[in-house]
Design a protein around this motif. Sequence first.
Motif, PDB file in Angstrom:
ATOM      1  N   ALA A   1      -5.045  -9.881   6.128  1.00 46.05           N
ATOM      2  CA  ALA A   1      -4.785  -8.474   6.440  1.00 46.05           C
ATOM      3  C   ALA A   1      -4.475  -7.743   5.154  1.00 46.05           C
ATOM      4  CB  ALA A   1      -3.615  -8.356   7.416  1.00 46.05           C
ATOM      5  N   TYR A   2      -5.137  -6.600   4.935  1.00 46.26           N
ATOM      6  CA  TYR A   2      -4.828  -5.850   3.724  1.00 46.26           C
ATOM      7  C   TYR A   2      -5.059  -4.360   3.930  1.00 46.26           C
ATOM      8  CZ  TYR A   2      -9.878  -5.977   2.627  1.00 46.26           C
ATOM      9  OH  TYR A   2     -11.245  -5.846   2.663  1.00 46.26           O
ATOM     10  N   ARG A   3      -4.430  -3.603   3.050  1.00 41.78           N
ATOM     11  CA  ARG A   3      -4.499  -2.149   3.051  1.00 41.78           C
ATOM     12  C   ARG A   3      -4.269  -1.697   1.618  1.00 41.78           C
ATOM     13  NH1 ARG A   3      -2.489   2.453   6.489  1.00 41.78           N
ATOM     14  NH2 ARG A   3      -0.995   3.701   5.324  1.00 41.78           N
ATOM     15  N   GLU A   4      -5.043  -0.733   1.147  1.00 37.94           N
ATOM     16  CA  GLU A   4      -4.902  -0.243  -0.215  1.00 37.94           C
ATOM     17  C   GLU A   4      -5.180   1.246  -0.265  1.00 37.94           C
ATOM     18  OE1 GLU A   4      -7.646  -2.690  -2.329  1.00 37.94           O
ATOM     19  OE2 GLU A   4      -9.422  -1.788  -1.437  1.00 37.94           O
ATOM     20  N   GLY A   5      -4.703   1.871  -1.341  1.00 38.59           N
ATOM     21  CA  GLY A   5      -4.954   3.286  -1.534  1.00 38.59           C
ATOM     22  C   GLY A   5      -3.989   4.215  -0.831  1.00 38.59           C
ATOM     23  N   HIS A   6      -2.847   3.684  -0.381  1.00 33.22           N
ATOM     24  CA  HIS A   6      -1.859   4.482   0.331  1.00 33.22           C
ATOM     25  C   HIS A   6      -0.499   4.349  -0.347  1.00 33.22           C
ATOM     26  CE1 HIS A   6      -4.394   5.179   3.982  1.00 33.22           C
ATOM     27  NE2 HIS A   6      -4.953   4.054   3.559  1.00 33.22           N
ATOM     28  N   GLU A   7       0.445   5.124   0.126  1.00 32.04           N
ATOM     29  CA  GLU A   7       1.818   5.007  -0.375  1.00 32.04           C
ATOM     30  C   GLU A   7       2.398   3.636  -0.039  1.00 32.04           C
ATOM     31  OE1 GLU A   7       6.010   7.558  -0.196  1.00 32.04           O
ATOM     32  OE2 GLU A   7       4.545   7.739   1.425  1.00 32.04           O
ATOM     33  N   PHE A   8       2.027   3.113   1.139  1.00 36.03           N
ATOM     34  CA  PHE A   8       2.430   1.771   1.559  1.00 36.03           C
ATOM     35  C   PHE A   8       1.182   0.914   1.736  1.00 36.03           C
ATOM     36  CE2 PHE A   8       3.170  -1.210   5.145  1.00 36.03           C
ATOM     37  CZ  PHE A   8       4.057  -2.050   4.499  1.00 36.03           C
ATOM     38  N   ASN A   9       1.128  -0.210   1.023  1.00 35.82           N
ATOM     39  CA  ASN A   9      -0.010  -1.121   1.079  1.00 35.82           C
ATOM     40  C   ASN A   9       0.492  -2.552   1.253  1.00 35.82           C
ATOM     41  OD1 ASN A   9      -2.073   0.950   0.283  1.00 35.82           O
ATOM     42  ND2 ASN A   9      -0.841   0.961  -1.596  1.00 35.82           N
ATOM     43  N   PHE A  10      -0.442  -3.467   1.503  1.00 37.28           N
ATOM     44  CA  PHE A  10      -0.070  -4.872   1.634  1.00 37.28           C
ATOM     45  C   PHE A  10      -1.309  -5.739   1.481  1.00 37.28           C
ATOM     46  CE2 PHE A  10      -0.548  -2.877   5.796  1.00 37.28           C
ATOM     47  CZ  PHE A  10      -1.608  -3.594   6.322  1.00 37.28           C
ATOM     48  N   ASP A  11      -1.063  -6.998   1.203  1.00 36.03           N
ATOM     49  CA  ASP A  11      -2.100  -8.021   1.162  1.00 36.03           C
ATOM     50  C   ASP A  11      -1.463  -9.310   1.644  1.00 36.03           C
ATOM     51  OD1 ASP A  11      -3.938 -10.148   0.218  1.00 36.03           O
ATOM     52  OD2 ASP A  11      -4.979  -8.482  -0.735  1.00 36.03           O
ATOM     53  N   LEU A  12      -1.883  -9.785   2.805  1.00 38.79           N
ATOM     54  CA  LEU A  12      -1.230 -10.913   3.454  1.00 38.79           C
ATOM     55  C   LEU A  12      -2.247 -11.960   3.884  1.00 38.79           C
ATOM     56  CD1 LEU A  12       1.104  -8.823   5.787  1.00 38.79           C
ATOM     57  CD2 LEU A  12       1.798  -9.987   3.688  1.00 38.79           C
TER      58      LEU A  12
ATOM     59  N   GLN B   1       5.184   2.689  -2.900  1.00 32.60           N
ATOM     60  CA  GLN B   1       5.300   3.588  -4.045  1.00 32.60           C
ATOM     61  C   GLN B   1       5.085   2.840  -5.365  1.00 32.60           C
ATOM     62  OE1 GLN B   1       9.149   5.465  -3.447  1.00 32.60           O
ATOM     63  NE2 GLN B   1       8.264   6.993  -2.055  1.00 32.60           N
ATOM     64  N   GLY B   2       4.096   1.939  -5.362  1.00 33.63           N
ATOM     65  CA  GLY B   2       3.693   1.227  -6.565  1.00 33.63           C
ATOM     66  C   GLY B   2       4.461  -0.043  -6.867  1.00 33.63           C
ATOM     67  N   LYS B   3       5.538  -0.330  -6.111  1.00 34.68           N
ATOM     68  CA  LYS B   3       6.335  -1.527  -6.353  1.00 34.68           C
ATOM     69  C   LYS B   3       5.979  -2.604  -5.338  1.00 34.68           C
ATOM     70  CE  LYS B   3      11.075  -3.294  -6.521  1.00 34.68           C
ATOM     71  NZ  LYS B   3      12.519  -2.966  -6.350  1.00 34.68           N
ATOM     72  N   LYS B   4       5.664  -3.805  -5.838  1.00 36.96           N
ATOM     73  CA  LYS B   4       5.272  -4.911  -4.968  1.00 36.96           C
ATOM     74  C   LYS B   4       6.460  -5.832  -4.685  1.00 36.96           C
ATOM     75  CE  LYS B   4       0.388  -5.070  -6.324  1.00 36.96           C
ATOM     76  NZ  LYS B   4      -0.715  -5.899  -6.878  1.00 36.96           N
ATOM     77  N   THR B   5       6.547  -6.259  -3.427  1.00 36.62           N
ATOM     78  CA  THR B   5       7.579  -7.195  -2.992  1.00 36.62           C
ATOM     79  C   THR B   5       6.909  -8.409  -2.379  1.00 36.62           C
ATOM     80  OG1 THR B   5       9.126  -5.391  -2.503  1.00 36.62           O
ATOM     81  CG2 THR B   5       9.583  -7.537  -1.498  1.00 36.62           C
ATOM     82  N   HIS B   6       7.179  -9.602  -2.926  1.00 36.07           N
ATOM     83  CA  HIS B   6       6.611 -10.827  -2.375  1.00 36.07           C
ATOM     84  C   HIS B   6       7.308 -11.162  -1.059  1.00 36.07           C
ATOM     85  CE1 HIS B   6       6.351 -15.255  -1.813  1.00 36.07           C
ATOM     86  NE2 HIS B   6       5.083 -15.029  -2.160  1.00 36.07           N
ATOM     87  N   VAL B   7       6.520 -11.548  -0.043  1.00 33.26           N
ATOM     88  CA  VAL B   7       7.071 -11.902   1.261  1.00 33.26           C
ATOM     89  C   VAL B   7       6.369 -13.152   1.787  1.00 33.26           C
ATOM     90  CG1 VAL B   7       7.827  -9.589   1.910  1.00 33.26           C
ATOM     91  CG2 VAL B   7       5.476 -10.297   2.407  1.00 33.26           C
ATOM     92  N   GLU B   8       7.090 -13.931   2.578  1.00 33.61           N
ATOM     93  CA  GLU B   8       6.513 -15.090   3.244  1.00 33.61           C
ATOM     94  C   GLU B   8       7.410 -15.480   4.404  1.00 33.61           C
ATOM     95  OE1 GLU B   8       6.530 -18.763   1.005  1.00 33.61           O
ATOM     96  OE2 GLU B   8       7.976 -17.921  -0.390  1.00 33.61           O
TER      97      GLU B   8
END
Length: 344
Positions: free
Chosen positions: A139-150, A185-192
């Motif tokens: 699942a992924y989303r890019e180009g927004h204020e909130f994005n993710f890659d899982l 807002q450009g800051k990535k947080t690792h999650v699992e």
Amino acid sequence: MSRLFPKQIVAPKPLHEMIDYSGKRNGRPFDVETETHTPQGKYTCVHYGVMIPNLPAPFNFLNLLTVVGQPRVKIFRNEHLIKTSSIDTANVLIGTAIGTKDYFNGYSVKNDCALVSNGSSLCFGRDLVLEGTYPNFHAYREGHEFNFDLKITATDKVANFAELTFGLYNHWALLCQYEGYLEYQGKKTHVEGLCTYEYARAIDINLHMNYFTYHILNIDEKTQVLLVEVLGPLNLVLQRRVYIRAIDDHGSIHSEDFKLEVHEFESQRSITPNGLSMRLPRTFSWSVNDEKGKLLMCVDGLANGDFQYGMAGGYAGSYQYKGTFRGQTIEGTGYIEYLDTRTK
């Protein structure tokens, strides 16, 4: 102040089992031949979803909740999104506590989406891509204020919520492990951790429901608990179950002495875009016993005030909880879906 509702009516167990076979399916490994198709044939509405509880602040939770084809069921239908036809209308909720302005959107399936018929690749505008086949999903989303890659890896542990007679409605949730990042807002947080991957399909009929709530709690790194309560007309109990499963356990379902009580609601009523009015819970508790009549689990919950509209026609959010599970103290951040149209 807690609020009282009309006395709940529980249908006789044999009647439940004649209508819904899902109780007999639980505890078995997931059938890898299970279909995850888009709307086709008699099925005019399908749902794909990924739900993640217990995320660090400011996120608290994440749900990627999609509905393709608007259901006939009033409390789940987004009538206001339909521009062409019900089956051509999809909606997506990208729900987290941060509540960005573009978290919920509607689409024309024909013009805005690219959906492979077997469900292996689902693209909703520029908002969400959900792809893969069992057991590996992305699942992924890019180009927004909130994005993710899982990256999401499914186990063979499945909770079967509904398997209605004549194939009227099917709904199940796989226990999964996920890893990746959230970007705000450009800051990535690792999650699992643990999450669910869900699928449902329904024919074009109106299943009368007045109340629905669904909770997900990750008890530890291996164990996940799900709660479902659904009420129909006259407060008829359509389902009331707690599902327990783990990475190394196909799990069990429990409904013995099930209790869920809202002690305090939010002060302001919530009015959905479709005109449904409800109060969302603020403090609540729930519990269930095991098959021997002993307390299996009890939870006291405090909503985080982060409910987002778009759980079909209702709301999704998170809550802080404390309680016990099999005699051990537990606490964390749970995921909750809530929809209640009863008069109160």
